[in-house]
Design an enzyme around this catalytic site. Structure first.
Site, PDB file in Angstrom:
ATOM      1  N   GLY A 181     -22.996  20.611  63.174  1.00  0.00           N
ATOM      2  CA  GLY A 181     -23.068  19.960  64.524  1.00  0.00           C
ATOM      3  C   GLY A 181     -21.819  20.650  65.350  1.00  0.00           C
ATOM      4  O   GLY A 181     -21.996  20.565  66.614  1.00  0.00           O
TER       5      GLY A 181
ATOM      6  N   GLU B 196     -23.484  23.612  67.258  1.00  0.00           N
ATOM      7  CA  GLU B 196     -24.286  22.941  68.205  1.00  0.00           C
ATOM      8  C   GLU B 196     -23.772  22.779  69.340  1.00  0.00           C
ATOM      9  O   GLU B 196     -24.267  22.653  70.642  1.00  0.00           O
ATOM     10  CB  GLU B 196     -25.258  21.974  67.440  1.00  0.00           C
ATOM     11  CG  GLU B 196     -26.183  22.479  66.202  1.00  0.00           C
ATOM     12  CD  GLU B 196     -26.945  21.336  65.619  1.00  0.00           C
ATOM     13  OE1 GLU B 196     -26.275  20.681  64.983  1.00  0.00           O
ATOM     14  OE2 GLU B 196     -28.251  21.457  65.919  1.00  0.00           O
TER      15      GLU B 196
ATOM     16  N   ALA C 290     -20.615  17.918  60.132  1.00  0.00           N
ATOM     17  CA  ALA C 290     -20.711  16.562  60.272  1.00  0.00           C
ATOM     18  C   ALA C 290     -19.950  15.809  58.959  1.00  0.00           C
ATOM     19  O   ALA C 290     -19.530  16.656  58.005  1.00  0.00           O
ATOM     20  CB  ALA C 290     -22.305  16.245  60.123  1.00  0.00           C
TER      21      ALA C 290
ATOM     22  N   GLU D 220     -26.171  24.087  57.392  1.00  0.00           N
ATOM     23  CA  GLU D 220     -26.792  22.920  56.964  1.00  0.00           C
ATOM     24  C   GLU D 220     -28.015  23.146  55.665  1.00  0.00           C
ATOM     25  O   GLU D 220     -28.138  22.312  54.822  1.00  0.00           O
ATOM     26  CB  GLU D 220     -27.803  22.426  58.058  1.00  0.00           C
ATOM     27  CG  GLU D 220     -27.165  21.530  59.267  1.00  0.00           C
ATOM     28  CD  GLU D 220     -26.424  22.622  60.290  1.00  0.00           C
ATOM     29  OE1 GLU D 220     -26.502  23.836  59.902  1.00  0.00           O
ATOM     30  OE2 GLU D 220     -26.048  22.127  61.293  1.00  0.00           O
TER      31      GLU D 220
END
Ligand code: NAI
Length: 707
Positions: free
Chosen positions: A106, A109, A63, A129
């Protein structure tokens, strides 16, 4: 579709390319673009399969970290991405995700919502994260265990460490490693799977294991987190989120993940860890030494002194392939230094850090010597002889005579003036401080001390070298103790005062350890050797102003030969393995000495211990900042995080003060000033910021340029 996402067709295979340089972050516009591309693909009967790939040097590397600070519960990234990921998974046409560079956060993901993944062999995947105090927020903790198994998913989500492509293949996170061109390989793979039923990750429950095994995995993960990630909330949340995947249906698991994600996002810890992330990047920026400042080549080096520090520094240089001369005064000292280096390398091999062959190669790069004969050839010399001005000046005079023009002459001194050392040479522009921390081959911090005359080229070279050595270089100015040790003085002074005033030795260390410090201040003294400070205090006793309180118990311990770990006793007593236990004799001695000095002891709370020690750091930090010996408050934080065991989740002492509120800190410091006298005079900057309602983060002394 936006410019950020492109759609192309190749003979029945649609290629969606994410094009958001530099790291293809999932910024606003990217998810929408992918979603639109999928809509077009769904309408196009000619298309049988889809490839999703990133342009440039990486797939989606994570991100945009700046975005985290702006998130609210309404616009949190994870929640926004979840529908897109479901849409990918529900696509009737198989989606093959092609990974190069890194698929982090992300990015991973997104990748695991596809039906298949292929990657180049150098790719890495991970959920980092936790390193920012967060957990995956877009289904990562729910889909990853379904691909990789519960144990691997827990490990990845709680540690944040990446997996290599090879590992990812072994654990089922990816389906194939592509040799050669990634897009070609991915399109070929897409053709193989076109027309076949596409497996949805969220429905692949076979790797979710059984309740008994999962309970074991989860409880041992919690135990490990409590030990190795003490005080951190995010790893615990990550474990709970993966646990939810094993117990709840996918949709419910995602809701649990979302809740835990938001708890983390709004935590002080996450804000602090994000501050640390940016601070460690900011540190490289020096206003009057721009990025394009030319640097000097460092292809060879020499270290003078093969003691504790010199030996470690020689290893650090050899570890990155720089040949290094290691000079000592006599054969005995040289042999002792080399024996320690050999032992350290052997330990690294034993622990599996590198191979025997690699250790031998490193060792070969270190050439022991008793003379300066080969010094004219080296690009850099780091001096690490005993701490004494006369000796340092003598060594630098000799270095000035033998070294070529353009060679950098650095000192590892921890207290002496770089300017005075430089004055013994004819080239002060090439003299600089490189203050490594003990053990030099382990500690990440490197204070780079700028003298009055140090040239920009030399500073730029040392900053760049610090990176190459795997260190965090922080530019500091030339004051006594530089930044780290100058602040550490008042911090340890308060710890001693507290003991004198009635706090227990264990209580002082425990309060700071509970605050998150890697070690309490008294135990740290024992580790470093109490005699070091004692000798310095004796040498500089003439500087002490009359009427100002000085701690005395530690000096009395030294007078009894209790120097700390090295003598088996200091504040604590130590066994053969250097395990500490409380020593009642010291408690008794303290009580006696204190009574003789007329100090009345009292009960002291853990909160007071933390405030006294931490605010002593902060008050001195404020002075350093205002005097321009550090460029910015965050540089001081980086120093404390990497060299002094400050907990990352508190962001460093200056950030901590900002989170408490400068006004509050100032009031407390003023209170200590009233109680304790001049030693607690509030720093003018602390007072000013409190009055203006500002934070340290808002104050920058880039004008000072650490000069
Ligand atoms: P040490 O006592 O372990 O080693 C110093 C070595 O220098 C000795 O082996 C001595 O034989 C050698 N030496 C003395 N004169 C020499 C000369 N003319 N030529 C070659 N070798 C010579 O000392 P340590 O602890 O390694 O400290 C070295 C420097 O690093 C000091 O300036 C100290 O303040 C600084 N420092 C020490 C730290 C520590 O934790 N020990 C941490 C950071 C800096």
């Amino acid at each position: 579709m936006t410019e950020l996402v492109q759609l192309a067709r190749d003979n029945g295979v649609a290629i969606i390319t994410i094009n958001n340089p530099p790291v293809n972050a999932l910024s606003p516009g990217v998810p929408g673009g992918i979603s639109e591309a999928l809509d077009q693909i769904a309408q196009d009967d000619g298309i049988k399969a889809v490839v999703l790939i990133g342009s440039g040097r990486t797939f989606v590397a994570g991100a945009d970290i700046k975005e985290f600070g702006k998130m609210t519960s309404g616009n949190a990234r994870g929640a926004g991405l979840l529908p897109l990921l479901l849409k990918i998974e529900d696509s009737g046409k198989p989606v093959v995700v092609a990974i190069h560079g890194t698929a982090f956060g992300g990015g991973l993901e997104l990748a695991i919502a596809g039906h298949y993944r292929v990657a180049v062999s150098t790719a890495q995947v991970g959920q980092p994260e936790v390193k920012l105090g967060l957990i995956p927020g877009a289904g990562g903790t729910q889909r990853l265990p379904r691909l990789a198994g519960v144990a691997k998913a827990v490990e990845m989500c709680m540690s944040g460490n990446p997996a290599t492509a090879e590992e990812a293949l072994r654990f089922g996170i990816i389906d194939r490693i592509v040799e050669g061109d990634l897009l070609t390989g991915a399109v070929a793979f897409a053709r193989e799977v076109a027309g076949k039923p596409a497996p949805k990750t969220r429905e692949r429950n076979e790797k979710l294991g059984n309740a008994a095994d999962n309970a074991m995995i989860i409880s041992s993960a919690r135990e490990a987190a409590a030990k190795k990630q003490r005080g951190l909330l995010a790893p615990v949340a990550a474990i709970s989120a993966v646990e939810a995947a094993t117990k709840l249906p996918f949709e419910e698991g995602c809701k649990t993940e979302q809740k835990l994600f938001l708890d983390c996002l709004f935590s002080e810890q996450s804000k602090s860890l994000i501050h640390v992330f940016f601070s460690e990047r900011e540190v490289a920026k020096i206003p009057d030494v721009p990025k394009d400042t030319p640097v000097l080549p460092i292809n060879s080096a020499a270290v003078v002194g093969a003691g504790t520090m010199g030996g470690g520094i020689a290893m650090v240089l050899a570890n990155v392939g720089i040949p290094v001369l290691l000079k000592e005064v006599d054969q005995t000292a040289l042999d002792r230094g080399l024996a320690t280096i050999r032992l350290n390398y052997a330990n690294s091999v034993r622990r599996g850090r590198f191979s025997q062959q690699s250790a031998e190669e490193r060792l070969k790069l270190i050439t022991p010597t008793l003379t300066y004969d080969d010094f004219p050839n080296v690009d850099l010399v780091i001096e690490a002889v005993f701490e004494g001005m006369a000796l340092k000046k003598e060594v630098f005079k000799e270095l000035d005579r033998v070294c070529k023009l353009g060679a950098i002459l650095a000192s590892n001194t921890s207290t002496l003036s770089i300017d005075e050392i430089a004055s013994s040479t004819s080239r002060p522009a090439f003299v600089i401080g490189t203050h490594f921390f003990s053990p030099a081959n382990v500690m990440r911090l490197l204070e780079i001390v700028r003298g009055q005359a140090t040239s920009r080229k030399v500073i730029a070279t040392c900053m760049q070298l610090s990176k190459k050595l795997g260190k965090v270089g922080v530019l500091v100015g030339n004051c006594r103790g530089f930044v780290g040790n100058r602040m550490f003085g008042p911090y340890r002074r308060e710890a001693q005062f507290l003991v004198e005033e009635g706090a227990g030795i264990v209580a002082v260390d425990q309060a700071l350890s509970d605050f998150g410090m890697a070690m309490g201040p008294l135990a740290t003294g024992d580790l470093a050797g109490l005699d070091v400070g004692w000798r310095i205090r004796k040498e500089y006793s003439y500087l002490q102003e009359p009427g100002i309180r000085q701690p005395f118990v530690e000096d009395r311990l030294c007078e009894l030969g209790r120097y700390g770990q090295k003598t088996g006793a200091g504040w604590y007593k130590y066994d053969e393995q250097r395990q500490a236990t409380a020593d009642p004799i010291v408690d008794e001695l303290v009580r006696k000495w204190v009574a003789e000095a007329g100090i009345v002891q009292r009960q002291i709370s853990a909160a007071e211990i933390v405030d006294r020690c931490l605010y002593a750091l902060v008050n001195e930090g404020a002075r350093i900042l205002e005097e321009g010996f550090a460029l910015r408050a965050s540089d001081i934080d980086v120093i404390y995080l990497n060299g002094y065991g400050s907990p990352t989740y508190r962001g460093g002492p200056m950030w901590y003060a900002d989170t408490v509120g400068i006004r509050k800190v100032y009031e407390r410091v003023s209170e200590f000033h009233r109680q304790q006298g001049e030693i607690w005079q509030p720093a003018p900057l602390l007072k000013r910021l409190a009055e203006e309602g500002k934070t340290f983060a808002e104050f920058s002394n880039e004008e000072g340029a650490a000069a």
